[in-house]
Enzyme design. Structure first.
Site, short mmCIF file in Angstrom:
data_model
loop_
_atom_site.label_atom_id
_atom_site.label_comp_id
_atom_site.label_asym_id
_atom_site.label_seq_id
_atom_site.Cartn_x
_atom_site.Cartn_y
_atom_site.Cartn_z
N LYS A 53 33.17 5.83 -8.09
CA LYS A 53 34.78 5.69 -10.00
C LYS A 53 36.40 5.57 -9.33
CE LYS A 53 31.00 8.61 -12.37
NZ LYS A 53 30.33 9.91 -12.84
N GLN A 97 32.81 15.83 -12.83
CA GLN A 97 31.19 15.58 -12.06
C GLN A 97 28.93 16.27 -12.05
OE1 GLN A 97 30.25 12.25 -11.71
NE2 GLN A 97 27.99 12.69 -10.44
N ASP A 120 32.85 11.04 -20.45
CA ASP A 120 32.07 11.30 -20.08
C ASP A 120 31.44 10.44 -21.38
OD1 ASP A 120 30.91 10.52 -17.73
OD2 ASP A 120 31.10 12.71 -16.86
N1 GUN Z 1 25.72 13.01 -13.49
C1 GUN Z 1 24.86 11.81 -13.05
N2 GUN Z 1 25.17 11.11 -14.36
C2 GUN Z 1 26.56 11.65 -14.87
C3 GUN Z 1 27.96 10.99 -15.37
O1 GUN Z 1 27.72 9.79 -16.27
N3 GUN Z 1 28.79 11.69 -15.10
C4 GUN Z 1 29.14 12.77 -14.60
N4 GUN Z 1 30.03 13.69 -14.54
N5 GUN Z 1 27.88 12.94 -13.68
C5 GUN Z 1 26.84 12.40 -13.92
#
Ligand code: GUN
Length: 289
Positions: A53, A97, A120
């Site tokens: 990311k 996350q 998100d």
């Molecule tokens: N863990 C798995 N997918 C995601 C996501 O799209 N965002 C976040 N913050 N954690 C995740």
């Protein structure tokens, strides 16, 4: 012959579009978008996701900040870090996350995020806005899937769509987006308590597998000509790779693909599109200021 829905290629195109918008903003003296990520502990998958990311941010010209916290951090300490980002005028959007350690309530954490900075799209306010069709931040994976279907001109109107899995971050929100005006699919959500899951999948024109069980969708379940979207990203041991593991999708690709009109691979399908959603939401947050 089946055709591949190339998420990696599509994500690359969208990143170029975003990079151009960032350059335009910079040219007219506007703020450079800034995404922050809170990473708790040292889960291998989470480390990789967050590193990717941050790499994406650099690629499109965003600023990025990584906030690392220890595995044994308290819920209140994470909430304090969230409040700091909520208050920081330079941070346009941020994520925490997932998954988090067991002693932390994910819903309490999600609710502490300012909905206006929720890159998100997981905050109940943003989920609520999405449900009633208002503009806003969209959850990453559902956004990525809808964008792939649109960019590949895959017809959804009136088609039978079966979503396997009802998670808060993929199956449930995706089922809502697909049934909305504009997408107009007829959606069935199947899950661990569904009776005779195969009979539902067999009727589907579009199958989305988001349950996290490698190879769950087999050729016998697929109607010839179906479109298959594989959201699975389970790490399994592999002797073929340097790291000793590889990503496995929820679909038995080798046997299912020959029956499909379109199919997403793992890796290189939905995954890269998920990361692009964060950039999209952060750019939106910066442009709403
Ligand atoms: N863990 C798995 N997918 C995601 C996501 O799209 N965002 C976040 N913050 N954690 C995740």
């Amino acid at each position: 012959m089946y055709k591949i829905i190339d998420g990696k290629l599509t994500a690359g195109l969208i990143k170029k579009e975003i990079a151009m918008k960032v350059a335009e903003r910079a040219g007219s003296g506007k703020k450079i978008p800034h995404l922050a990520a809170i990473l708790v502990g040292s889960n291998g998958s989470s480390e990789t996701y967050v590193a990717n990311k941050i790499k994406d941010c650099h690629e499109v010209g965003f600023r990025s900040t990584l906030v690392r916290m220890d595995d044994n951090v308290t819920e209140n300490q994470i909430i304090e870090a969230i409040r700091k980002l909520n208050r920081d005028p330079d941070v346009d959007g941020f994520i925490v996350q997932l998954p988090l350690p067991d002693h932390i309530s994910e819903s309490r954490i999600t609710e502490a995020i300012d909905p206006g900075k929720d890159a998100d799209g997981f905050h109940p306010v943003n989920i609520g806005r999405m449900v009633i069709g208002l503009d806003g931040y969209l959850p990453a994976t559902p956004y990525g899937i809808v964008e792939l279907l649109k960019r590949y001109n895959i017809e959804t109107t009136g088609r039978e769509c079966v979503v396997i899995g009802r998670s808060n971050i993929v199956g449930r929100p995706l089922s809502i987006l697909l049934s909305q005006k504009g997408m107009d699919a007829t959606v069935t959500v199947v899950h661990s308590r569904t009776k005779d899951i195969s009979s539902h999948i067999k009727r589907a024109d579009i199958v989305v597998a988001a349950l996290g069980s490698p190879g769950f969708v087999t050729a016998e379940m697929i109607k010839p000509g179906a479109v298959v979207i594989d959201v699975g990203t389970t790490r399994i041991a592999s002797a073929e790779t340097k790291s000793g593991w590889k990503l496995a999708g929820d679909v038995d690709f080798e046997n299912v693909a020959p029956l499909c009109s379109w199919i997403t691979p793992v890796p290189g399908g939905v995954g890269p599109m998920t990361r692009v959603a964060l950039l999209r939401n952060t750019l939106l947050a910066a442009s709403l200021k």
